[in-house]
Write a protein that holds these residues in place. Structure first.
Motif, PDB file in Angstrom:
ATOM      1  N   ARG A 191       0.831  -1.207   0.000  1.00  0.00           N
ATOM      2  CA  ARG A 191       0.000   0.000   0.000  1.00  0.00           C
ATOM      3  C   ARG A 191       0.869   1.261   0.000  1.00  0.00           C
ATOM      4  NH1 ARG A 191      -5.233   1.262   2.103  1.00  0.00           N
ATOM      5  NH2 ARG A 191      -5.429  -0.861   2.890  1.00  0.00           N
ATOM      6  N   GLN A 192       1.901   1.232   0.835  1.00  0.00           N
ATOM      7  CA  GLN A 192       2.783   2.399   0.906  1.00  0.00           C
ATOM      8  C   GLN A 192       3.500   2.628  -0.419  1.00  0.00           C
ATOM      9  OE1 GLN A 192       5.752   2.094   3.942  1.00  0.00           O
ATOM     10  NE2 GLN A 192       6.485   4.182   3.689  1.00  0.00           N
ATOM     11  N   SER A 193       3.984   1.530  -1.029  1.00  0.00           N
ATOM     12  CA  SER A 193       4.662   1.671  -2.320  1.00  0.00           C
ATOM     13  C   SER A 193       3.704   2.176  -3.390  1.00  0.00           C
ATOM     14  CB  SER A 193       5.253   0.325  -2.741  1.00  0.00           C
ATOM     15  OG  SER A 193       6.214  -0.118  -1.804  1.00  0.00           O
ATOM     16  N   TYR A 194       2.474   1.672  -3.344  1.00  0.00           N
ATOM     17  CA  TYR A 194       1.484   2.109  -4.332  1.00  0.00           C
ATOM     18  C   TYR A 194       1.157   3.592  -4.152  1.00  0.00           C
ATOM     19  CZ  TYR A 194      -2.922   2.316  -6.918  1.00  0.00           C
ATOM     20  OH  TYR A 194      -3.918   2.660  -7.795  1.00  0.00           O
ATOM     21  N   GLN A 195       0.983   3.996  -2.891  1.00  0.00           N
ATOM     22  CA  GLN A 195       0.704   5.404  -2.638  1.00  0.00           C
ATOM     23  C   GLN A 195       1.881   6.283  -3.054  1.00  0.00           C
ATOM     24  OE1 GLN A 195      -0.274   5.356   1.532  1.00  0.00           O
ATOM     25  NE2 GLN A 195      -2.436   4.861   1.165  1.00  0.00           N
ATOM     26  N   GLN A 196       3.103   5.819  -2.756  1.00  0.00           N
ATOM     27  CA  GLN A 196       4.272   6.577  -3.165  1.00  0.00           C
ATOM     28  C   GLN A 196       4.371   6.649  -4.678  1.00  0.00           C
ATOM     29  OE1 GLN A 196       7.496   4.590  -1.189  1.00  0.00           O
ATOM     30  NE2 GLN A 196       7.238   5.722   0.709  1.00  0.00           N
ATOM     31  N   LEU A 197       4.028   5.530  -5.347  1.00  0.00           N
ATOM     32  CA  LEU A 197       4.051   5.541  -6.805  1.00  0.00           C
ATOM     33  C   LEU A 197       3.021   6.513  -7.364  1.00  0.00           C
ATOM     34  CD1 LEU A 197       5.051   4.348  -9.480  1.00  0.00           C
ATOM     35  CD2 LEU A 197       3.338   2.542  -9.228  1.00  0.00           C
ATOM     36  N   GLN A 198       1.824   6.510  -6.760  1.00  0.00           N
ATOM     37  CA  GLN A 198       0.809   7.465  -7.208  1.00  0.00           C
ATOM     38  C   GLN A 198       1.269   8.909  -7.005  1.00  0.00           C
ATOM     39  OE1 GLN A 198      -2.744   6.120  -5.033  1.00  0.00           O
ATOM     40  NE2 GLN A 198      -3.671   5.622  -7.000  1.00  0.00           N
ATOM     41  N   GLN A 199       1.832   9.159  -5.797  1.00  0.00           N
ATOM     42  CA  GLN A 199       2.321  10.505  -5.524  1.00  0.00           C
ATOM     43  C   GLN A 199       3.461  10.881  -6.465  1.00  0.00           C
ATOM     44  OE1 GLN A 199       3.336  10.379  -1.395  1.00  0.00           O
ATOM     45  NE2 GLN A 199       1.208  10.268  -0.704  1.00  0.00           N
TER      46      GLN A 199
END
Length: 424
Positions: A191-199
């Motif tokens: 989830r954190q990696s996905y959010q960072q990727l989105q950001q």
């Protein structure tokens, strides 16, 4: 999406672990039932062997019903007492009943040889019946039939069944909660990696949008009717500068994407620390002189070796120096120091610039992060320099930290392991 994946992960975990638990409980119950029944049958068989000798002596007495005490050795065997014998019967070789105690038996023996489980008509207990032929040499003397209550087997099994009936659902609930918790823990990095990727994607798109708009607008004007050559040259120069700026941004983005993890040992080389830092500082000399700023060093007298990938480490230190130049007012001072210790080599870049607020310190190494106020887009840069510097340092198994105070200045410290400590 992540909640749905977490639920599915928890469901599959519960299903798999629950199936194993239920299978284990069933096998445990069946094994316990088998072992207890085998022990019971063994005791019942031993009891029948004890009775045979005594019943043979009564064969010719013609007694139709006898008491337990009338059978020699019968009351002296402790195993018999443990079996809670319900009845004992002696049949002749013609299968006619001769002697018995307990409920009145059928006149003719029709039961199969061996062990049989029966229902007790006088209670809810079940009985275990054993019928055996009795021989003296090769001569068939008759048949002995005994039965005992299975309560000593049924009661522990019923208790075990109650325990499993109550315990298995509780265990399944615990497994479900554990699966939900483990699913959350497992999904957290994703989830954190996905959010960072989105950001990261949103920030990169935002950063690219502005220079692209500048290129398009200047190109559209340049494609219009002939204009002043000087203005056209200016617009082409603007397009070239913006394109170069975009190229630099793309290079930084590619570096962040292509440099995960720790660098392999075969790409590292040992360089002289003082000379290496001086070369990096020389590349920043024009930017330092333009303000102007004072650039000074604090190096030890003896040589200090650095084991680094020189191009990457040069970029990391250049990013720190470039930030220091950008946020230090004219007339300020930037100090580059090198301090060896027992296990670490510390490279520090200190400035007397505008500093960083305490609320911004935890975020300054994030991609595209810019502090509020004076540290804004107008000061230049994409907010990637510190993120790249930290990634390079961590790839060398080092750390990059910062201490700062507003209107006082900032100090960035790179701690690199000494040569003997790398990759041990």
């Amino acid at each position: 999406m992540f909640d749905r994946s977490r639920r599915r992960l928890a469901q599959w975990f519960t299903l798999s672990m629950g199936s194993i638990l239920i299978l284990f409980a069933v096998l445990l119950y069946l094994r316990e039932a088998r072992d207890r029944l085998q022990n019971f049958d063994s005791t019942l068989y031993a009891t029948s062997q004890t009775m045979m000798g005594g019943l043979e002596e009564l064969e010719y007495q013609g007694q139709r019903q006898v008491d337990l005490e009338d059978v020699p050795l019968l009351g002296q065997d402790s195993r018999l007492l443990e079996t809670r014998l319900i009845f004992a019967r002696w049949y002749s070789s013609q299968r006619q009943v001769q002697q018995f105690f307990g409920p009145f038996p059928p006149e003719q023996l029709r039961a199969p040889m061996g062990f049989v489980t029966l229902s007790d008509p006088d209670s809810s207990d079940r009985l275990r019946q054993l019928t055996l032929p009795v021989y003296r040499g090769d001569v068939l003397l008759g048949y002995v039939q005994i039965a005992a209550s299975l309560s000593s087997v049924q009661v522990p099994l019923q208790n075990l069944q109650i325990f499993l009936t109550l315990g298995v659902p509780v265990a399944l609930g615990t497994i479900a909660l554990t699966g939900w918790w483990l699913g959350g823990r497992a999904m957290a990095p994703i989830r954190q990696s996905y959010q960072q990727l989105q950001q990261f994607t949103a920030a990169a798109s935002h950063e690219l949008r502005a220079p692209l708009a500048g290129i398009i607008s200047n190109a559209q004007v340049g494609l219009m009717d002939p204009i002043d050559p000087q203005e056209q040259s200016t617009r082409l120069s603007t397009i070239a500068a913006v394109a170069e700026e975009m190229s630099h941004l793309v290079s930084q983005l590619l570096f962040l994407a292509r440099q995960p993890g720790t660098l392999p040992a075969n790409v590292l080389q040992t360089v002289d620390g003082q000379q290496f830092l001086q070369q990096v500082m020389d590349t920043l000399a024009p930017q330092v002189m333009a303000k102007p700023l004072t650039l000074q060093t604090s190096f030890p007298a003896s040589p200090v070796d650095l084991t680094v990938e020189s191009d990457l480490m040069r970029q990391a230190i250049a990013n720190l120096l470039s930030n220091a130049c950008r946020y230090t007012p004219a007339g300020g001072t930037i100090t580059v120091s090198l301090k060896p210790s027992h296990r670490w080599i510390v490279i520090a870049v200190a400035d007397t610039g505008i500093g960083i607020a305490a609320a911004d310190l935890p975020h300054i190494f994030d991609h595209f992060y810019r502090c509020d106020g004076v540290r804004s887009r107008q000061t230049g840069g994409f907010g990637l320099g510190l993120a790249i510097a930290r990634q390079i340092v961590e790839a060398h198994q080092g750390t990059l930290t910062v201490t700062s105070a507003p209107e006082v200045g900032s100090t960035f410290e790179i701690r690199l392991p000494r040569t003997t400590d790398i990759f041990l």
